[in-house]
Design a protein around this motif. Structure first.
Motif, short mmCIF file in Angstrom:
data_model
loop_
_atom_site.label_atom_id
_atom_site.label_comp_id
_atom_site.label_asym_id
_atom_site.label_seq_id
_atom_site.Cartn_x
_atom_site.Cartn_y
_atom_site.Cartn_z
N ASP A 17 0.84 -1.19 0.00
CA ASP A 17 0.00 0.00 0.00
C ASP A 17 0.88 1.25 0.00
N GLU A 18 0.35 2.34 -0.58
CA GLU A 18 1.11 3.58 -0.75
C GLU A 18 2.45 3.28 -1.43
N GLN A 20 3.68 4.24 -4.09
CA GLN A 20 4.35 5.36 -4.76
C GLN A 20 5.41 6.01 -3.87
N ARG A 21 5.38 5.73 -2.58
CA ARG A 21 6.35 6.35 -1.67
C ARG A 21 7.68 5.60 -1.65
N THR A 44 -0.99 -0.65 -4.45
CA THR A 44 -2.11 0.27 -4.27
C THR A 44 -1.60 1.55 -3.63
N GLY A 45 -2.43 2.58 -3.67
CA GLY A 45 -2.06 3.83 -3.03
C GLY A 45 -3.04 4.92 -3.36
N SER A 46 -3.02 5.98 -2.58
CA SER A 46 -3.94 7.09 -2.77
C SER A 46 -3.54 7.93 -3.98
N SER A 48 -2.68 7.36 -7.25
CA SER A 48 -2.61 6.36 -8.31
C SER A 48 -1.81 6.86 -9.51
N ILE A 51 1.81 6.27 -8.83
CA ILE A 51 2.14 4.85 -8.94
C ILE A 51 2.33 4.49 -10.40
#
Length: 243
Positions: A17-18, A20-21, A44-46, A48, A51
């Motif tokens: 999750d998240e 992209q960080r 997944t992540g907020s 998108s 990502i």
């Protein structure tokens, strides 16, 4: 080590999750994927968009993208323990669900929160944080107010024909800024531009589209209009349309 602990015939699922960080997440996943260790990654992540930007090149031909939309009214009704296929008339719980849906939309965290003040806080955070912070940062806007201004203008003109000149004039921004903001909002799933229906495909491309916001909760949060007194007339119109 992880693959050795599992049955070689079984697939091991890894959820990040998240994602992209994480630095170089696309290259990292590509390396493990290419080792044929029978691993399945779910990223997944907020954010998108971020990502997709980080994994697009490294994972070309190795990934499948999914668009996970907020809950529909039918899904929310089912989640509340009601079989939507057996609804034949209105009842208090359905009215409450509909009222909340018309105000707050279908984001799962908002739906599962019972307190109205907390619902308001959560949908406001999603709208403001995502539209002002994440989108502005990802698309390199110098001023986050540009996105806010364009989003508010579009939210006030739902179903109207798009006028870039009006947005630029009223907002005091350039046409380039307007077009950049529209592109950012559409790619971020905040708005949807619907082309006109025409017999000729070329006319659909050249004629101006109409603007719609994808999620009513985001629209209300942008306007700070999260009051139950505003939906008495909406309920009569949408009760028969959404279900």
């Amino acid at each position: 080590g992880l693959a050795q602990k599992t049955n070689p015939k079984d697939k091991t699922y890894i959820f990040l999750d998240e994602a992209q960080r994480l630095e170089n997440i696309g290259l990292f996943v590509k390396y493990l994927y290419d080792q044929n260790k029978n691993l399945k990654f779910v990223l997944t992540g907020s954010a998108s968009l971020e990502i997709k930007a980080k994994i697009k090149e490294p994972l070309t031909g190795r990934k499948q993208e999914f668009f996970l939309a907020p809950l529909t009214l039918k899904e929310i009704v089912k989640f509340k323990g009601v079989n939507p296929d057996q609804i034949t008339s209105g009842f208090p719980l359905l009215t409450k669900i509909l009222d909340e849906y018309l105000l707050f939309g279908g984001y799962p965290e908002v739906v599962t929160t019972e307190s109205k003040p907390q619902k308001i806080a959560k949908i406001s955070e999603i709208a403001n944080s995502y539209t002002l912070r994440d989108i502005s940062a990802f698309f390199n806007f110098d001023n986050s107010k540009t996105i806010q201004l364009v989003a508010r203008f579009l939210a006030e003109n739902i179903s109207n024909i798009l006028s870039k000149d009006n947005i630029s004039k009223i907002g005091g921004i350039t046409k380039y800024q307007t077009e950049k903001a529209l592109d950012a909002l559409e790619k971020s799933f905040i708005i949807k531009l619907i082309p006109p229906l025409a017999k000729s495909p070329s006319k659909e491309l050249t004629h101006r589209p109409k603007v719609f916001l994808r999620y009513v909760g985001i629209r209300n949060a942008i306007f700070n209009k999260l009051d139950f007194s505003l939906i008495s007339s909406w309920r009569r119109l949408t009760k028969f349309l959404i279900l």
